[in-house]
Design a protein around this motif. Structure first.
Motif, PDB file in Angstrom:
ATOM      1  N   GLY A   1     -74.441  42.205   5.690  1.00 27.43           N
ATOM      2  CA  GLY A   1     -74.399  43.658   5.837  1.00 27.43           C
ATOM      3  C   GLY A   1     -75.667  44.324   5.352  1.00 27.43           C
ATOM      4  N   PHE A   2     -75.568  45.112   4.273  1.00 27.15           N
ATOM      5  CA  PHE A   2     -76.693  45.937   3.819  1.00 27.15           C
ATOM      6  C   PHE A   2     -77.941  45.113   3.529  1.00 27.15           C
ATOM      7  N   THR A   3     -77.802  44.055   2.737  1.00 31.39           N
ATOM      8  CA  THR A   3     -78.976  43.265   2.349  1.00 31.39           C
ATOM      9  C   THR A   3     -79.633  42.639   3.566  1.00 31.39           C
ATOM     10  N   PHE A   4     -78.821  42.117   4.482  1.00 27.74           N
ATOM     11  CA  PHE A   4     -79.360  41.510   5.698  1.00 27.74           C
ATOM     12  C   PHE A   4     -80.082  42.548   6.550  1.00 27.74           C
ATOM     13  N   ARG A   5     -79.498  43.738   6.703  1.00 25.82           N
ATOM     14  CA  ARG A   5     -80.144  44.775   7.512  1.00 25.82           C
ATOM     15  C   ARG A   5     -81.428  45.264   6.856  1.00 25.82           C
ATOM     16  N   TYR A   6     -81.437  45.329   5.519  1.00 22.89           N
ATOM     17  CA  TYR A   6     -82.667  45.727   4.832  1.00 22.89           C
ATOM     18  C   TYR A   6     -83.766  44.692   5.066  1.00 22.89           C
ATOM     19  N   TRP A   7     -83.410  43.418   4.997  1.00 20.96           N
ATOM     20  CA  TRP A   7     -84.368  42.340   5.261  1.00 20.96           C
ATOM     21  C   TRP A   7     -84.922  42.467   6.677  1.00 20.96           C
ATOM     22  N   LEU A   8     -84.035  42.702   7.658  1.00 22.40           N
ATOM     23  CA  LEU A   8     -84.479  42.862   9.042  1.00 22.40           C
ATOM     24  C   LEU A   8     -85.426  44.046   9.196  1.00 22.40           C
ATOM     25  N   SER A   9     -85.102  45.166   8.555  1.00 16.04           N
ATOM     26  CA  SER A   9     -85.953  46.347   8.681  1.00 16.04           C
ATOM     27  C   SER A   9     -87.312  46.111   8.045  1.00 16.04           C
ATOM     28  N   GLU A  10     -87.360  45.316   6.963  1.00 13.24           N
ATOM     29  CA  GLU A  10     -88.631  45.068   6.289  1.00 13.24           C
ATOM     30  C   GLU A  10     -89.550  44.178   7.116  1.00 13.24           C
ATOM     31  N   VAL A  11     -88.972  43.255   7.892  1.00 12.27           N
ATOM     32  CA  VAL A  11     -89.829  42.368   8.690  1.00 12.27           C
ATOM     33  C   VAL A  11     -90.108  42.949  10.071  1.00 12.27           C
ATOM     34  N   GLY A  12     -89.695  44.198  10.303  1.00 13.80           N
ATOM     35  CA  GLY A  12     -90.100  44.894  11.514  1.00 13.80           C
ATOM     36  C   GLY A  12     -89.122  44.867  12.665  1.00 13.80           C
TER      37      GLY A  12
END
Length: 411
Positions: free
Chosen positions: A26-37
């Motif tokens: 959820g949140f952590t995974f989506r944050y990781w995705l947003s950080e790598v573009g």
């Protein structure tokens, strides 16, 4: 008393191991995705991963009816299933930790989906263990310590992971969480065996058909289901896009990692007040009070969208939202429990608790598209509006129930 203390300790530990996997898909995974573009549209589509929690009622009868491959004789049905599921969950979390969403996003999404499916299965078994292990008068205490462990785990799996990732990188941070998830096996081995009745006969009608027929025998069953689906919709839509939302406002990893304590303590305070309201004014009126509070609290997101980089506003938003959500959860979970017939409580509760998640993770797929096209301020205004239909349905339900409580369960 000592035996009960041991069970409560196990329940707290089970809350911790249950809370760890959820942010990883959820949140952590989506944050990781947003950080790598990864783009907002794709991030929005990853909300489908959460359908595992929504659809767990489909395989919950399996855990009720089928023995866990020979482990039930020594460990009991619930602990036996946990000893099958928990090692697989650890492996899925490790695969996610070792993935690279910037190069192979599909592999990362597949690993996150595996985490969600196995985590949802673990939740089914833990809920059943709690119901069968604690006497009725101790269920509230068991659920309370479970929530404390759960919220602490989410603090670790969200803020803790983000803070660790800023120092040691994403892979190392997620490997640490995978190891903690693996410790769930030790919790199960140390837990008390549930007081289990004779093994049920695996019949489809007993496992699935009778619980459903029993629920729909009540008056206003369709209206109740519609309310259950809509009550958390606006708040959930708002929360789905918070990871890219915070980053777009200029908050870095340390700032976002700092939201954890505000979220945890806000939620625990909200749950406490919500539980007091349920006891004081009844679950129906408590749902109205907490539901409108939850809806109005979403205005904090709108204000935050107009205050980029403002840490005080960020933490204030997180605290207010968590508090309002905790209040609403206390009333909502009590409402769901009251709807269940005792003879079918496990299956009906799995079904009812899946309904709002099903609505969230289907409609939630368009949240990224909505945020991209509307902009953050208008997006969160729409989220507030999405909460209103559920509250209006609750008013209708209360008018039909003269006691202003909840629809009485069919016997």
């Amino acid at each position: 008393m000592r035996r009960l203390d041991r069970r409560l300790a196990a329940m707290t530990a089970y809350g911790f191991v249950s809370g760890l996997p959820l942010p990883l898909s959820g949140f952590t995974f989506r944050y990781w995705l947003s950080e790598v573009g990864v783009g907002l549209t794709v991030i929005g589509l990853t909300t489908s991963i959460g359908l595992a929690y929504s659809l767990k009622f489909l395989w919950s009868p399996l855990l009720d009816q089928a023995p866990p491959l020979g482990l039930s004789g020594r460990f009991g049905r619930r602990r036996g299933w946990l000893l099958l599921v928990q090692p697989l969950l650890c492996i899925a979390a490790l695969l996610l930790a070792l993935s690279d969403p910037s190069r192979t996003p599909l592999a990362a999404v597949a690993a996150a989906a595996g985490v969600a499916i196995l985590s949802a299965t673990q939740d089914i078994a833990i809920d059943a263990w709690r119901i069968e292990t604690f006497p009725e008068e101790r269920q509230g205490v068991a659920l309370a310590v479970y929530v404390w462990g759960y919220r602490l785990a989410m603090l670790v799996s969200m803020s803790g992971v983000i803070a660790m990732a800023s120092i040691a990188g994403w892979h190392a941070a997620l490997v640490v969480v995978a190891a903690m998830i693996g410790a769930g096996v030790l919790v199960t081995l140390a837990a008390t065996r549930e007081e289990q009745a004779a093994a049920p006969r695996p019949r489809l009608r007993d496992a699935v058909v009778e619980p459903v027929l029993s629920f729909f025998a009540r008056p206003s069953a369709g209206l109740v289901l519609a309310f259950v689906a809509l009550f958390k919709l606006g708040e959930a839509l708002a929360g789905l896009m918070t990871a890219p939302f915070y980053r777009s406002l200029g908050f870095d990893k340390p700032a976002i990692a700092g939201i954890g304590p505000f979220s945890m303590f806000g939620t625990l305070a909200g749950i406490s007040l919500g539980g007091w309201l349920v006891a004081r004014i009844g679950v129906g009126r408590a749902l109205l009070v907490t539901g409108w509070t939850q809806t109005l609290a979403m205005a904090m997101y709108v204000l935050l969208s107009l205050s980029p980089g403002n840490l005080a506003m960020l933490y204030g938003t997180v605290a207010v939202e968590a508090f309002a959500q905790g209040m609403a959860d206390a009333a909502f979970l009590t409402f769901l429990s009251a709807l269940c017939v005792r003879a079918f409580a496990a299956t009906q509760y799995a079904l009812l608790s899946s309904v709002p998640q099903l609505a969230i993770h289907t409609i939630g797929n368009i949240s990224g598209v909505m945020a991209k096209s509307l902009g953050w301020t208008l997006f969160y205004t729409v989220c507030m509006a999405a909460a209103v239909p559920g509250m209006l349905l609750m008013l209708v339900l209360l008018r039909r129930e003269r006691t202003a409580a909840v629809p009485k369960p069919a016997q």
